[in-house]
Design an enzyme around this catalytic site. Structure first.
Site, short mmCIF file in Angstrom:
data_model
loop_
_atom_site.label_atom_id
_atom_site.label_comp_id
_atom_site.label_asym_id
_atom_site.label_seq_id
_atom_site.Cartn_x
_atom_site.Cartn_y
_atom_site.Cartn_z
N THR A 144 -10.83 8.73 11.04
CA THR A 144 -11.20 9.24 12.36
C THR A 144 -9.95 9.52 13.18
O THR A 144 -8.94 8.80 13.06
CB THR A 144 -12.11 8.25 13.12
N SER A 179 -11.24 0.66 19.18
CA SER A 179 -12.43 -0.18 18.99
C SER A 179 -12.29 -0.90 17.65
O SER A 179 -11.48 -0.50 16.81
CB SER A 179 -13.71 0.65 18.99
N TYR A 181 -14.39 -0.75 15.33
CA TYR A 181 -14.73 0.26 14.33
C TYR A 181 -13.51 1.10 13.96
O TYR A 181 -13.17 1.24 12.79
CB TYR A 181 -15.85 1.19 14.85
N HIS A 182 -12.84 1.67 14.96
CA HIS A 182 -11.67 2.50 14.67
C HIS A 182 -10.62 1.69 13.93
O HIS A 182 -9.94 2.19 13.03
CB HIS A 182 -11.11 3.10 15.96
N LYS A 185 -11.06 1.53 10.20
CA LYS A 185 -10.58 2.72 9.47
C LYS A 185 -9.05 2.69 9.35
O LYS A 185 -8.50 3.21 8.38
CB LYS A 185 -11.04 3.99 10.18
#
Lengths: 388, 388
Positions: A144, A179, A181-182, A185
């Protein structure tokens, strides 16, 4: 080519599988359906009704004559991961199979830990499966743009030539994401780069911008082939959410000042980027990175594009920002790699948005307005995701 | 200060707890004893016998009059992590509680996944516990110099001022580590930096070099206070292993050419760095990074120091390198931060090594020579860690 699409039942995985199949590739998908389970957990469903995977693949066969085989299981189950690689023997693996929502990862500790374990372990299992079964397989991994954060220098494609105290090295681009989530990645990217180094794997990391749109030429062929359309504050991407708000006569809700700039990409370009990348693999041992986005806009600009394109009145409302992020910042992204490989971008145009208004209009009776409220606050350690 | 030492039963956690207690701090330790379990798994034990934790703390009380309380549990158990922070209410948490061996993480897929999940989840739980219970707690986290890899530019302390296309930003130093273990610490660093940003936590990340030595003034007071001495190819650090090989009359085994350069630090400096860091906390919201090492040597130079200091004959043998790493590379590390806070380094001297020879001589009957063999090969996905 033989292409295995992991997360092939999802918002982008499904249209990607169709696009690759349409172009004559042998395609299989794998999915655990956990994305559908999040719907039940959060009490909000895709605006556009979606069929179960077997109905989807049957419809595709009827419409196109092509077959897509399906594996049901979870990448965190290593036996499953090894089995699908052994049985399908792909040339390319396209890996969408991760928890992909920043707000979901920020709900509370359990969701943060789940997101990082799910994403990191699934990808580790996959790297081991490739290294054990066939090191020639090309891994195409969805990252991302959010991995980079908002640095005050230009964002390059994964690598950066750094000159420091008179010496120079090509280094991994420093990441400072926004975040859990980020971050997952970012962890994946580091793990994959290492696997390329020690095992000579070939991988392409696609740092994707915010995707908008819901239809590709294949999903639009008939209703049973439709992909998801998420409009809620947890899984809905910003432009899609604005389209639904416009159609409902609700104000477009901007978090904070709205000067946050994001890279964006049309869903039709996403599936084409995947095809281009699969057909032109990274070299053995190469960790290749592309920034999979075509344009940059501030959130306020995105709201204005939607407001202008919509036929009726549209209000804009600035809410307290539930995220911790810069609301005014430098943002200049290099994204020439995929264009050099052959991508011809669709730019954000009224045409596409008009078709999205039609979709939203058709299904607006399915909207739960409460789901539009941003209830996950980054500053808190526990958030209630449904209004009490 | 009230200081909670996580991993306080380990090689460095235990001497750190003693040092902090000796200096008048209120110290508690927490440990799951999983490090002792790895011994049983691998079939190799500390060269120096170590007592169970309750015997250690009782001995310390007898010798010093100071009390160290102990919590038994695992950080991946969030309830445990929250409970110890709530009950002890530390000013500072020193976090050693991670799987710390690169070869262990490279044994096979399960060990790689275990290492990353254990380390990342333990630290995530801790960050949430601090954020929920008391955001003023200073987290002092052990990282590793191995997070950086071996870039062709100087290694700065965690942050790097980058000028690119005429613009400048202070960025996280790019990391390119050499094992799934080292990667787990890179993941931790990114997660911690984010927690400082969103919750205003205060954290110091100590990127430690290779530690050598086995005694501190406190552990040397009597046998029951001794800490571990690992000499095996999985958990033994290079200088300690060379000392044991010299005493056994075995050749010192260098992996590959031996031009690999590593930052090193004396165990007495490690415990002092922890004290200095705890007593001078990072600011609220600050992610502070120090490189906790005092000198750099190539592996061949370390072997020569040991060979020169030893009274008898010592051979040196170059083995095929089981790791994937550069064997000749640039290496210049900034490590002034801790010196500026007051560290006076012990440099690698014959004096210290002589005391290590004495320890190794005393316990050499406990050595399992097979455990010296490097059986974990980075290029393979599965390794047998005991000779068959």
């Amino acid at each position: 080519m033989r292409i295995l699409v992991l997360g092939g039942d999802g918002y982008l995985g499904w249209p990607t599988a169709l696009h690759l199949s349409d172009r004559g590739h042998q395609v299989a998908v794998a999915d655990s359906f956990v994305r559908r389970q999040y719907d039940h957990e959060l009490g909000v469903w895709s605006l556009v009704p979606i069929e179960p995977l077997p109905v989807r693949t049957r419809a595709w066969h009827e419409v196109s004559g092509h077959s897509i085989s399906a594996f049901v299981g979870d990448l965190t189950d290593a036996e499953f991961t090894y089995r699908i690689v052994r049985e399908f023997r792909p040339d390319t693996i396209v890996h969408f199979a991760e928890q992909r929502s920043a707000p979901y990862s920020e709900i509370d500790r359990k969701h943060a830990v789940y997101t990082q374990v799910n994403n990191v372990v699934g990808t580790l299992n996959l790297l081991y499966a490739i290294a054990e079964i066939d090191r020639d397989i090309h891994l195409v991994k969805l990252g991302t743009m959010g991995e980079y954060g908002t640095p005050d220098i230009d964002i390059e494609e994964g690598w950066l030539e750094v000159t420091h105290k008179g010496r120079t090295d090509r280094m991994l681009y420093p990441k400072r994401p926004g975040s859990f989530y980020h971050l997952s990645k970012v962890h994946d990217s580091h793990n994959i780069e290492f696997a390329c180094r020690i095992w000579g794997l070939r991988a392409t990391d696609l740092n994707q911008g915010v995707v908008y749109g819901q239809q590709t030429p294949q999903t639009a062929l008939e209703d049973r082939l439709a992909t998801r359309f998420d409009y809620d504050a947890i899984f809905g991407t910003v432009l899609n959410r604005f389209v639904v708000q416009a159609v409902l006569g609700e104000p477009l809700t901007i978090y904070g000042e709205g000067g946050q700039t994001r890279g964006v990409i049309d869903i039709r370009d996403t599936v084409e980027c995947l095809r281009i990348t699969a057909e032109q693999p990274a070299a053995r041992g190469e960790f290749r990175v592309f920034n999979q986005m075509t344009e940059s806009f501030t959130v306020t600009e995105i709201a204005k594009v939607v407001a202008t394109a919509f036929s009726g009145e549209v209000g804009i409302e600035n809410l307290d920002n539930p995220r911790v992020e810069s609301e005014t910042h430098y943002y200049n992204v290099v994204h020439s790699g995929l264009v050099e490989l052959g991508l011809t971008p669709h730019c954000l145009s009224d045409t596409l948005i008009t078709s999205m208004f039609e979709v939203a209009e058709r299904y607006k009776h399915r909207v739960d307005r409460d789901a539009l409220l941003p209830l996950v606050n980054w500053r808190r350690t526990a958030n209630q995701v449904r209004p009490s």
